[in-house]
Design an enzyme around this catalytic site. Structure first.
Site, PDB file in Angstrom:
ATOM      1  N   THR A  40       0.838  -1.204   0.000  1.00 28.07           N
ATOM      2  CA  THR A  40       0.000   0.000   0.000  1.00 28.07           C
ATOM      3  C   THR A  40       0.871   1.250   0.000  1.00 28.07           C
ATOM      4  O   THR A  40       0.578   2.237  -0.694  1.00 28.07           O
ATOM      5  CB  THR A  40      -0.916   0.000   1.233  1.00 28.07           C
ATOM      6  OG1 THR A  40      -1.790  -1.120   1.161  1.00 28.07           O
ATOM      7  CG2 THR A  40      -1.745   1.272   1.306  1.00 28.07           C
ATOM      8  N   HIS A  43       2.162   1.960  -3.419  1.00 29.63           N
ATOM      9  CA  HIS A  43       1.126   2.590  -4.242  1.00 29.63           C
ATOM     10  C   HIS A  43       1.040   4.084  -3.941  1.00 29.63           C
ATOM     11  O   HIS A  43       0.911   4.917  -4.853  1.00 29.63           O
ATOM     12  CB  HIS A  43      -0.227   1.938  -3.971  1.00 29.63           C
ATOM     13  CG  HIS A  43      -0.380   0.550  -4.535  1.00 29.63           C
ATOM     14  ND1 HIS A  43      -0.388   0.287  -5.883  1.00 29.63           N
ATOM     15  CD2 HIS A  43      -0.543  -0.639  -3.916  1.00 29.63           C
ATOM     16  CE1 HIS A  43      -0.551  -1.020  -6.081  1.00 29.63           C
ATOM     17  NE2 HIS A  43      -0.637  -1.597  -4.898  1.00 29.63           N
TER      18      HIS A  43
END
Length: 347
Positions: A40, A43
């Site tokens: 995450t 990202h």
């Protein structure tokens, strides 16, 4: 305080000064000691389509952490200054149907630490006391920092009974590797791991997999034959999100097989729904951790099993000073390592 900060939507992060967080009546302030880097976070650094749609900037990212409580709000109970803690990164509303029924992991208004709320890539972090997990047993700071992804692995591995069952794990990233170790700990018969990274397949064997398959060059069915399996796999953990992974898993499941899906697909893909129906397969989506049954389970397993504790610790492949965060993120993005840890005592 020093923090990794995204001042506005777009690629990149900055190590900069930010105001110290304050504690509400039901919150605590934690001095962050270690953090893990998650997919995450990559990202968010790159600011891809998912990040642009899901992340609220400006933001301090980071949700895998270990630290020390340095301040508590007036209404806090059961957490004390000096406690060594990790934390549940899903902050829930408490009033939707699922929250009121004790299914907080299914809250319809969940906010993510380090996604919609300032997170742990900083010297200090504020968190609701109800999200704090106090480590009552001695634990290495680096292992405490990966309780969040370990919880993902435990939630997936315990989604269905695996004692005496044959288990297929597609995707041997850090969470897949931890799921292999947990499945071995709780009594699976044969475990087969798949990936396309030779380094991660080697780590899967170290975690307790009986066979590994490089699916770019070999067939899962060959591993079944080598192990003397006469029927398909009983339980599957889909950890990769690769478009080919779930179809391959379905092809290799026994009738009545059960699949726990943690991997997020990067693109739509076709599924043989006829086989799902005629083979009476069960597919279950897994997101995060059960609050807080998963935390209790993983804490107990690490407390009582030195073998599992050592296996989980071995997944930590690289440690960096927080000031060297760019090198740490580059290493994590390479995709051939285990977990990457940032040390926030080194700035």
């Amino acid at each position: 305080m020093k923090a990794l900060y995204k001042p506005e939507p777009g690629p990149g992060l900055q190590l900069t000064e930010r105001p110290d967080p304050t504690a509400g009546a039901d919150e605590v302030i934690i001095r962050v000691l270690r953090t893990g880097i998650c997919g995450t976070d990559l990202h968010i650094l790159r600011w891809d389509d998912w990040a642009a749609s899901a992340v609220t900037a400006p933001l301090v990212p980071g949700h895998e952490f270990f630290g020390e409580v340095v301040e508590i709000g007036a209404g806090v109970r059961d957490v004390a200054v000096g406690d060594l803690v990790s934390g549940e990164g899903h902050i829930v509303c408490g009033t939707c149907r699922n929250c009121r029924a004790g299914r907080r992991q299914m809250c319809i208004r969940t906010q993510g630490l380090g996604v919609q709320r300032d997170g742990a890539f900083a010297e200090y972090l504020s968190l609701p006391a109800s999200n704090v997990w106090v480590h009552h047993e001695s634990i290495a700071p680096e292992v405490g920092a990966i309780f969040d992804p370990l919880g993902n692995a435990v939630h997936t591995a315990l989604a269905f009974p695996v004692v005496g069952e044959d288990v297929l794990v597609t995707g041997c990233g850090p969470i897949g590797l931890m799921a292999i170790a947990v499945a071995r700990h709780v009594g699976a018969r044969f475990i087969v791991g798949t990936d396309v990274s030779p380094e991660r397949l080697e780590m899967a064997l170290q975690m307790g997999a009986d066979r590994v398959v490089d699916v770019a060059h070999a067939d899962i069915g060959a591993a079944q034959h080598e192990l003397g399996m006469r029927e398909g796999f009983d339980v599957g953990f889909e950890m990769s999100g690769a478009p080919t992974a779930l179809p391959q898993m379905i092809e290799n499941m026994n009738h009545g097989g059960r699949i726990a899906m943690l991997g997020l697909a990067s693109q739509p893909f076709a599924v043989d729904w006829g086989k799902v129906v005629t083979h009476m397969l069960t597919l279950k989506g897994i997101y995060g951790r059960e609050m807080f049954e998963t935390w209790n389970a993983m804490g107990a397993m690490l407390q009582t099993s030195a073998v599992l504790r050592d296996a989980i610790a071995s997944i930590i492949s690289d440690r960096f000073a927080a000031r060297d965060w760019e090198q740490a993120f580059t290493t994590a993005a390479a995709g051939a390592n285990g977990k990457i840890i940032l040390d926030w005592t080194q700035l």
